[in-house]
Motif scaffolding. Structure first.
Motif, PDB file in Angstrom:
ATOM      1  N   UNK A 161     -30.558 -34.058 -49.606  1.00 11.36           N
ATOM      2  CA  UNK A 161     -31.755 -34.849 -49.889  1.00 11.36           C
ATOM      3  C   UNK A 161     -32.492 -35.224 -48.626  1.00 11.36           C
ATOM      4  N   UNK A 162     -31.737 -35.470 -47.550  1.00 16.66           N
ATOM      5  CA  UNK A 162     -32.341 -35.808 -46.266  1.00 16.66           C
ATOM      6  C   UNK A 162     -33.182 -34.655 -45.731  1.00 16.66           C
ATOM      7  N   UNK A 163     -32.805 -33.433 -46.080  1.00 14.92           N
ATOM      8  CA  UNK A 163     -33.525 -32.267 -45.598  1.00 14.92           C
ATOM      9  C   UNK A 163     -34.781 -31.933 -46.378  1.00 14.92           C
ATOM     10  N   UNK A 164     -35.001 -32.597 -47.518  1.00 15.22           N
ATOM     11  CA  UNK A 164     -36.202 -32.337 -48.317  1.00 15.22           C
ATOM     12  C   UNK A 164     -37.403 -33.069 -47.729  1.00 15.22           C
ATOM     13  N   UNK A 165     -38.525 -32.409 -47.696  1.00 11.11           N
ATOM     14  CA  UNK A 165     -39.751 -33.048 -47.232  1.00 11.11           C
ATOM     15  C   UNK A 165     -40.786 -33.054 -48.346  1.00 11.11           C
ATOM     16  N   UNK A 166     -41.608 -34.061 -48.343  1.00  7.40           N
ATOM     17  CA  UNK A 166     -42.662 -34.159 -49.355  1.00  7.40           C
ATOM     18  C   UNK A 166     -43.616 -32.975 -49.241  1.00  7.40           C
ATOM     19  N   UNK A 176     -36.752 -43.127 -38.466  1.00  6.29           N
ATOM     20  CA  UNK A 176     -36.015 -43.134 -37.200  1.00  6.29           C
ATOM     21  C   UNK A 176     -34.530 -42.840 -37.438  1.00  6.29           C
ATOM     22  N   UNK A 177     -33.966 -43.472 -38.456  1.00  8.68           N
ATOM     23  CA  UNK A 177     -32.562 -43.211 -38.789  1.00  8.68           C
ATOM     24  C   UNK A 177     -32.406 -41.779 -39.295  1.00  8.68           C
ATOM     25  N   UNK A 178     -33.358 -41.364 -40.120  1.00 11.64           N
ATOM     26  CA  UNK A 178     -33.288 -40.014 -40.685  1.00 11.64           C
ATOM     27  C   UNK A 178     -33.369 -38.952 -39.598  1.00 11.64           C
ATOM     28  N   UNK A 179     -34.206 -39.164 -38.599  1.00  8.20           N
ATOM     29  CA  UNK A 179     -34.338 -38.177 -37.526  1.00  8.20           C
ATOM     30  C   UNK A 179     -33.041 -38.022 -36.749  1.00  8.20           C
ATOM     31  N   UNK A 180     -32.310 -39.127 -36.577  1.00  8.97           N
ATOM     32  CA  UNK A 180     -31.012 -39.054 -35.893  1.00  8.97           C
ATOM     33  C   UNK A 180     -29.992 -38.296 -36.745  1.00  8.97           C
ATOM     34  N   UNK A 181     -29.993 -38.569 -38.046  1.00 11.74           N
ATOM     35  CA  UNK A 181     -29.051 -37.884 -38.937  1.00 11.74           C
ATOM     36  C   UNK A 181     -29.373 -36.401 -39.082  1.00 11.74           C
ATOM     37  N   UNK A 182     -30.675 -36.063 -39.028  1.00 12.77           N
ATOM     38  CA  UNK A 182     -31.055 -34.662 -39.150  1.00 12.77           C
ATOM     39  C   UNK A 182     -30.543 -33.824 -37.982  1.00 12.77           C
ATOM     40  N   UNK A 183     -30.351 -34.467 -36.837  1.00 14.23           N
ATOM     41  CA  UNK A 183     -29.830 -33.752 -35.677  1.00 14.23           C
ATOM     42  C   UNK A 183     -28.408 -33.257 -35.899  1.00 14.23           C
ATOM     43  N   UNK A 184     -27.660 -33.978 -36.742  1.00 11.10           N
ATOM     44  CA  UNK A 184     -26.263 -33.595 -36.987  1.00 11.10           C
ATOM     45  C   UNK A 184     -26.065 -33.057 -38.406  1.00 11.10           C
ATOM     46  N   UNK A 185     -27.158 -32.831 -39.136  1.00  8.47           N
ATOM     47  CA  UNK A 185     -27.071 -32.408 -40.539  1.00  8.47           C
ATOM     48  C   UNK A 185     -26.306 -31.097 -40.692  1.00  8.47           C
ATOM     49  N   UNK A 186     -26.705 -30.078 -39.979  1.00  4.63           N
ATOM     50  CA  UNK A 186     -26.102 -28.758 -40.140  1.00  4.63           C
ATOM     51  C   UNK A 186     -24.608 -28.791 -39.831  1.00  4.63           C
TER      52      UNK A 186
END
Length: 324
Positions: free
Chosen positions: A53-58, A189-199
């Motif tokens: 869900x974090x990887x989905x963009x509007x 801001x939190x999401x951008x940090x989590x996206x760095x470690x998503x994969x």
């Protein structure tokens, strides 16, 4: 540097090989059957879907859908064409447990990261691939468990089983996806940090789930001659299936009237299957219906197919670039 690049590109595949080998060793050296408790397993699945869900963009869900022929073509092959090919060519020639595995392989959604990355490397239309993969994953999340119930049925205690599956879908799939999407939307801001470690995070969690499934499988005495035959059969059929589906998708894309860039996007998104969505969806469905005794064999066709699409896909991107 070249070795480091290969490790980054094929690290997850190497991890798959390693965890299966470790599962064999663990099963032979330990009497413990379960690596993960049921609650731990569901927690990992929920976290994976939260990352999805974090990887989905509007923007990906509201734009870049034209021409509409591209996502329609992808959805046809993801959920209709692929299952038809499996049922005609493979389904009746394998054991019942592999039938279930190939059934799940045929209806899980397409992969987002891999197909979009290969589309980009091949000079394809990235925004069209991104939109198609997002729609495929949203539909697949609900279609996989419902299709399993419709085609395989459920036992006499169907009401309790169905309610259990609905609860799992809501709390382990839909809610985590919504939380991840909301986090990206309202806490960037939190999401951008989590996206760095998503994969890396999703890959590690998947390897833990796969390792646990194979340890349970081997510990229950399924690593017999029959299992070995099914294992070898699955690898061979998965390779042939990938080659056959790839040829059919590419040839049929010529009749859509799409540009070459869109055809490349259609090829990767229509022929690929997602292990990130597929593994937790399969475990979610089987666990909800109380049939988790042979999880590893049910997961094996998807894992084998992913192995071939990831490794051979790199060669296909090279061929597309040469002929562009």
């Amino acid at each position: 540097m070249r070795m480091l690049g290969l490790m980054r590109q094929y690290g997850f595949i190497l991890g798959l090989i390693a965890v299966i080998a470790l599962a064999v060793w663990h099963a032979q050296s330990s009497a413990n059957l379960s690596i993960l408790s049921e609650s731990a397993k569901w927690s990992l699945i929920a976290v994976i879907f939260a990352f999805q869900g974090l990887g989905l963009t509007k923007e990906a869900l509201s734009k870049s859908y034209k021409p509409i022929r591209l996502p329609l073509f992808v959805l046809f092959w993801n959920f209709l064409g692929f299952p038809l090919v499996v049922m005609v060519t493979i389904f009746w020639w394998v054991s019942p447990i592999l039938q279930t595995g190939f059934f799940f392989l045929s209806i899980v959604p397409t992969t987002i990261a891999l197909s979009v990355a290969y589309t980009d490397l091949s000079g394809g239309r990235v925004e069209g691939a991104l939109f198609s993969t997002c729609v495929s994953n949203l539909i697949g999340a609900l279609l996989v468990p419902l299709a399993f119930v419709a085609l395989f049925g459920i036992e006499a205690t169907w009401q309790g089983q169905l309610m259990q599956m609905v609860e799992k879908i809501i709390f382990m799939l839909i809610l985590p996806i919504l939380i991840g999407y909301a986090l990206r939307r309202y806490l960037p801001m939190i999401a951008s940090c989590l996206l760095l470690i998503k994969k890396q995070s999703v890959e590690i969690l998947l390897l833990i789930l796969i390792y646990s499934a194979f340890v349970d499988c081997f510990c229950q005495g399924l690593a017999s001659e029959l299992f070995l035959n099914d294992f070898i059969t699955c690898l061979g059929l998965s390779l042939l299936l990938f080659l056959g589906i790839s040829a059919l998708v590419w040839k049929s894309s010529h009749f859509t009237g799409l540009s070459r860039e869109s055809q490349i996007a259609a090829f990767f998104t229509a022929s690929h299957k997602s292990i990130c969505s597929g593994v937790p969806l399969i475990l979610l469905t089987i666990g909800s219906l109380g049939d988790a005794s042979m999880q590893a064999m049910v997961l094996l066709p998807l894992i084998a197919y992913y192995f071939f699409q990831a490794s051979l896909g790199a060669y296909i991107t090279h061929r597309f670039k040469q002929t562009s």
